[in-house]
Motif scaffolding. Structure first.
Motif, PDB file in Angstrom:
ATOM      1  N   GLY A 169      -4.601 -10.798  13.388  1.00  0.00           N
ATOM      2  CA  GLY A 169      -3.884 -10.142  12.304  1.00  0.00           C
ATOM      3  C   GLY A 169      -4.227  -8.673  12.194  1.00  0.00           C
ATOM      4  N   ALA A 170      -3.395  -7.948  11.456  1.00  0.00           N
ATOM      5  CA  ALA A 170      -3.612  -6.514  11.259  1.00  0.00           C
ATOM      6  C   ALA A 170      -4.576  -6.275  10.104  1.00  0.00           C
ATOM      7  CB  ALA A 170      -2.279  -5.821  10.974  1.00  0.00           C
ATOM      8  N   VAL A 171      -5.274  -5.138  10.127  1.00  0.00           N
ATOM      9  CA  VAL A 171      -6.105  -4.709   9.016  1.00  0.00           C
ATOM     10  C   VAL A 171      -5.230  -3.886   8.074  1.00  0.00           C
ATOM     11  CG1 VAL A 171      -8.091  -3.321   8.317  1.00  0.00           C
ATOM     12  CG2 VAL A 171      -8.206  -4.710  10.396  1.00  0.00           C
ATOM     13  N   ILE A 172      -5.168  -4.286   6.789  1.00  0.00           N
ATOM     14  CA  ILE A 172      -4.283  -3.656   5.817  1.00  0.00           C
ATOM     15  C   ILE A 172      -5.113  -2.968   4.736  1.00  0.00           C
ATOM     16  CG2 ILE A 172      -2.417  -4.038   4.157  1.00  0.00           C
ATOM     17  CD1 ILE A 172      -1.645  -6.516   5.642  1.00  0.00           C
ATOM     18  N   HIS A 173      -4.743  -1.766   4.381  1.00  0.00           N
ATOM     19  CA  HIS A 173      -5.429  -1.055   3.306  1.00  0.00           C
ATOM     20  C   HIS A 173      -5.186  -1.766   1.975  1.00  0.00           C
ATOM     21  CE1 HIS A 173      -6.715   2.115   0.592  1.00  0.00           C
ATOM     22  NE2 HIS A 173      -7.275   2.728   1.618  1.00  0.00           N
ATOM     23  N   PRO A 174      -6.211  -1.926   1.135  1.00  0.00           N
ATOM     24  CA  PRO A 174      -6.052  -2.687  -0.116  1.00  0.00           C
ATOM     25  C   PRO A 174      -5.158  -2.036  -1.157  1.00  0.00           C
ATOM     26  CG  PRO A 174      -8.252  -1.748   0.046  1.00  0.00           C
ATOM     27  CD  PRO A 174      -7.618  -1.553   1.375  1.00  0.00           C
ATOM     28  N   ARG A 175      -4.736  -0.771  -0.967  1.00  0.00           N
ATOM     29  CA  ARG A 175      -3.770  -0.194  -1.898  1.00  0.00           C
ATOM     30  C   ARG A 175      -2.366  -0.736  -1.651  1.00  0.00           C
ATOM     31  NH1 ARG A 175      -6.194   5.046  -1.231  1.00  0.00           N
ATOM     32  NH2 ARG A 175      -4.394   5.695  -0.009  1.00  0.00           N
ATOM     33  N   ILE A 176      -2.173  -1.424  -0.550  1.00  0.00           N
ATOM     34  CA  ILE A 176      -0.874  -2.017  -0.247  1.00  0.00           C
ATOM     35  C   ILE A 176      -0.811  -3.407  -0.865  1.00  0.00           C
ATOM     36  CG2 ILE A 176       0.673  -2.800   1.593  1.00  0.00           C
ATOM     37  CD1 ILE A 176      -0.590  -0.661   3.395  1.00  0.00           C
TER      38      ILE A 176
END
Length: 270
Positions: A169-176
């Motif tokens: 999976g991708a690493v997603i910034h928590p502001r998203i």
């Protein structure tokens, strides 16, 4: 200021809790594990996960602070030698916080009218115990694909650096504000096909899994695991609730990622 304390049982953490209690009381803070304003966790990310589930019913009033006594975590900002500085930050507290999205999990069982609801900080997985998991995948109630494989991992942005990352999976910034679904060892050949790629689902959409067989599943909610029977449907969406951290200092998310996964190796490559 009412402060709760949650720790693991390692020797180092137990000693640190004793030091924190003494320092906090001397500074005039109130220690209250039943109805805290701030929960201080001592240990690592696993300890903070335990604290999150312990106080999940108080998320609107509780903020969390993590002290790590081992390796640097994604939720723990303070080191074991910074107890006095942490206590002074609590004394000067002005309500500073940063919040992150959570995962809402809804499970419908045969013979039950009302679904069961769970909250996850990191991820939820569903797997078969004794064979290939086959389930139909729906996005916003529209059929997307029939999945065959070991299972599915549905994660939050902060959880994207955990099990989700290990299965591609991708690493997603928590502001998203989003959730992510990643397949676990999907079967793809001339007969059976899936997208075979992680998908990021926005906050105004939801994901539904309907297993072809209702028996023999293992469902995880973060570190909690249960064997499941009679599952008809699982639904996942970005939760209305959020977790709040008392951030008197803030380590940039990508700095955490770099420290957690690259760190010293990057320096050695220079």
């Amino acid at each position: 200021m009412r402060v709760g304390i949650v720790s693991n049982d390692s020797e180092k953490s137990v000693a640190l809790v004793k030091q924190f209690r003494e320092t906090a009381l001397q500074a005039g803070l109130t220690l209250d594990n039943k109805n805290p304003d701030v929960v201080v966790t001592v240990g690592g990310d696993g300890t903070l996960l335990s604290a999150f589930h312990r106080y999940a019913h108080l998320l609107n009033q509780v903020r969390f602070v993590g002290v790590h006594t081992g390796h640097l975590g994604f939720y723990t900002d303070w080191r074991d030698y910074e107890i006095e500085e942490l206590v002074q930050s609590l004394v000067r507290d002005k309500g500073e916080s940063v919040s992150y999205p959570l995962l809402d999990v809804s499970a419908i069982y045969q013979g039950r009218k009302e679904p069961a609801h769970f909250l996850a900080l990191n991820e939820s997985t569903i797997k078969r115990l004794d064979g290939t998991m086959v389930c139909d995948v729906y996005i916003k109630d529209e059929f997307f694909e029939r999945f065959r494989g070991d299972g599915m991992c549905i994660s939050t942005p902060t959880g994207s650096t955990g099990y989700n990352k290990s299965v591609g999976g991708a690493v997603i910034h928590p502001r998203i504000n989003a959730l992510q679904i990643a397949e676990i060892a999907s079967i793809n050949n001339r007969v059976f096909r899936t997208l075979s790629s992680p998908m990021i689902i926005p906050t105004d959409e939801w994901l539904t899994l309907r297993p072809v067989t209702s028996e023999g599943f293992v469902l995880t909610i973060d570190h909690l695991t249960s064997s499941e029977k009679n599952i008809v449907e699982l639904s996942y969406r970005v939760a209305k609730e959020r977790i709040h951290f008392a951030r008197y200092r803030h380590t940039h998310f990508w700095n955490r990622v770099e420290a957690g996964f690259i760190g010293a190796n990057k320096q050695n490559d220079l």
